[in-house]
Design an enzyme around this catalytic site. Structure first.
Site, PDB file in Angstrom:
ATOM      1  N   HIS A 195       2.293 -11.561  14.240  1.00  0.00           N
ATOM      2  CA  HIS A 195       3.343 -12.102  15.123  1.00  0.00           C
ATOM      3  C   HIS A 195       3.075 -13.551  15.521  1.00  0.00           C
ATOM      4  CE1 HIS A 195       6.938 -11.756  17.242  1.00  0.00           C
ATOM      5  NE2 HIS A 195       6.717 -10.695  18.015  1.00  0.00           N
ATOM      6  N   THR A 254       0.851  -1.194   0.000  1.00  0.00           N
ATOM      7  CA  THR A 254       0.000   0.000   0.000  1.00  0.00           C
ATOM      8  C   THR A 254       0.884   1.239   0.000  1.00  0.00           C
ATOM      9  OG1 THR A 254      -1.775   1.176   1.169  1.00  0.00           O
ATOM     10  CG2 THR A 254      -0.190  -0.016   2.525  1.00  0.00           C
TER      11      THR A 254
END
Length: 436
Positions: free
Chosen positions: A407, A354
């Protein structure tokens, strides 16, 4: 009778919202003609009629949610024949009336005859048909949606398209050209309903806009990602001097040979592919208690369209050269602006890029595009003082880059390694030519 049903759209889409009926009840329709615009989670689609006939019934109203396979309209395939017979019957009755004797004619003039009712009905039908023709304006889905939101009659909008198709830009131009009195007159009823008192001493008007189905989907998915993923963002910065010099040197020849301009996105796309090969867990997704490592590289590029953010996908980016990537980006961006993206264009990405820098963003933390586990954020290029060595400082074109990652399966070491790899490749762009 024939049913018009919501067709199969995609595996992940089971329902949609009726955005606009392009035909009215009683209208004549032809096979292959668009009759309704359906708004789905990702794109707007226009449903066609598979039959010739008359649209005898509409089973769903604008704004209704309908499911795949549900019947939304009924077409009478014999409708045109019935109308012709009624028309012929009316003509015969009129001919018979003219053949009556003078006494019968005088008597009939004192009381309304069936023939006169038929004439009035015929005139009414002709008028309705004429109104129907005038209302069947050829317009893009985006133009129809904007016109509905702004309360603009499409028949009053002047089209600049050679084929007469009304586009979103035409609707915007019409709105800008209205007088203050016209705007007040159109919006007055809504403003009365939408005025909300703030307190007893003062009141301010507000405008309530119904969220589009796509905007609702975007909102739900972004919240879902933040609630389900262990999202973390790491940052770095890139000295864009080498890339800018390389573009300046080759941009004219590149355009002459490929008929497409050389931009920054192709460099970043190639760098992302190379970095993903070194850190494969960023090119993966979680399915239950399993990690699915993907051996292909379909890179999504976020595009800010008028209808909402969309992420079309560059397929097999690892197998394409700079020109092919730039061409794909341009085509997908144009489809997004004109609301012509297909479901296939939006499905199956493995990683997303992006670029908030085109709007001036200096730094941000992008949200992962689930079920992917990583997204790279690019930002604006800004001249900043950089230490060249212990003795020298120079102003260099610098860009902050950000990697948001899940994560749960991506450790900090891999995330930092990925971002450092992007930095190294962009500061030595010629090395991208060696990446397979």
């Amino acid at each position: 009778m024939a049913d018009i049903k919501v067709p199969e759209l995609a595996e992940s889409i089971s329902e949609g919202t009726i955005a606009q009926w392009l035909k009215k009840k009683g209208d004549q329709v032809q096979k292959g003609e668009y009759i309704v615009e359906l708004e789905t989670d990702k794109v707007n689609v226009e449903i066609i009629s598979d039959y010739d006939g008359v649209l005898t019934d509409l089973l769903a109203e604008e704004g209704d949610t309908v499911k795949v396979g549900e019947t939304i309209a009924v077409v009478s395939e014999a409708g045109s024949t019935d109308s012709e017979e009624k028309s012929n019957g009316g003509q015969k009755a009129e001919t018979g009336k003219q053949a009556e004797s003078p006494d019968e004619s005088a008597a009939s003039s004192e009381a309304p005859s069936e023939g006169s009712h038929s004439d009035k009905a015929s005139e009414s039908q002709d008028k309705e048909a004429a109104d129907g023709v005038s209302e069947r304006i050829i317009a893009s889905p985006a133009a129809r949606k904007l016109a509905r939101e702004k309360g603009i009659d499409l028949s009053q909008v002047h089209s600049k398209d050679p084929l007469g198709r009304v586009r979103k830009q035409d609707v915007d131009s019409y709105k800008a050209g209205q007088t203050v009195e016209q705007k007040t007159e159109v919006k007055k009823p809504d403003n009365v309903k939408q005025t909300v008192p703030v307190n007893s001493e003062d009141s301010k008007s507000v405008e309530r806009i119904r969220m589009s189905r796509r905007r609702q989907t975007i909102a739900n998915r972004l919240v879902e990602v933040q609630q389900t993923a262990a999202m973390l963002t790491t940052f770095n910065e890139v000295d864009m001097t080498a890339v800018m010099e390389l573009r300046k040197k080759w941009k004219d020849r590149f355009y002459e040979e490929n008929d497409v301009r050389l931009g920054f996105m192709s460099f970043f796309t190639k760098a992302v592919v190379a970095a993903l090969k070194k850190t494969p867990y960023l090119n993966a997704e979680i399915q239950g208690d399993e990690i699915v490592l993907k051996k292909f590289y379909d890179i999504g590029v976020a595009v800010a369209a008028d209808e909402g953010l969309v992420v079309p996908v560059i397929r097999d980016a690892d197998r394409k050269n700079f020109a092919e990537i730039e061409r794909d980006i341009n085509e997908l961006a144009e489809k997004a602006r004109t609301n012509k993206l297909s479901l296939k264009d939006l499905q199956g990405g493995t990683f997303t890029i992006t670029n908030g820098g085109v709007f001036g963003s200096l730094l941000s933390t992008p949200i992962i595009n689930g079920p992917q586990v990583g997204i790279l954020g690019m930002h604006t290029i800004q001249l900043r003082p950089v230490a060249i060595d212990k003795e020298r400082m120079e102003n260099r074109p610098m860009m902050y880059i950000a990697l948001s990652y899940d994560h749960r399966i991506v450790d900090g070491k891999e995330a930092v390694t990925f971002l450092k790899r992007i930095k190294d490749l962009m500061e030595d762009p010629e090395s991208l030519l060696l990446q397979g």
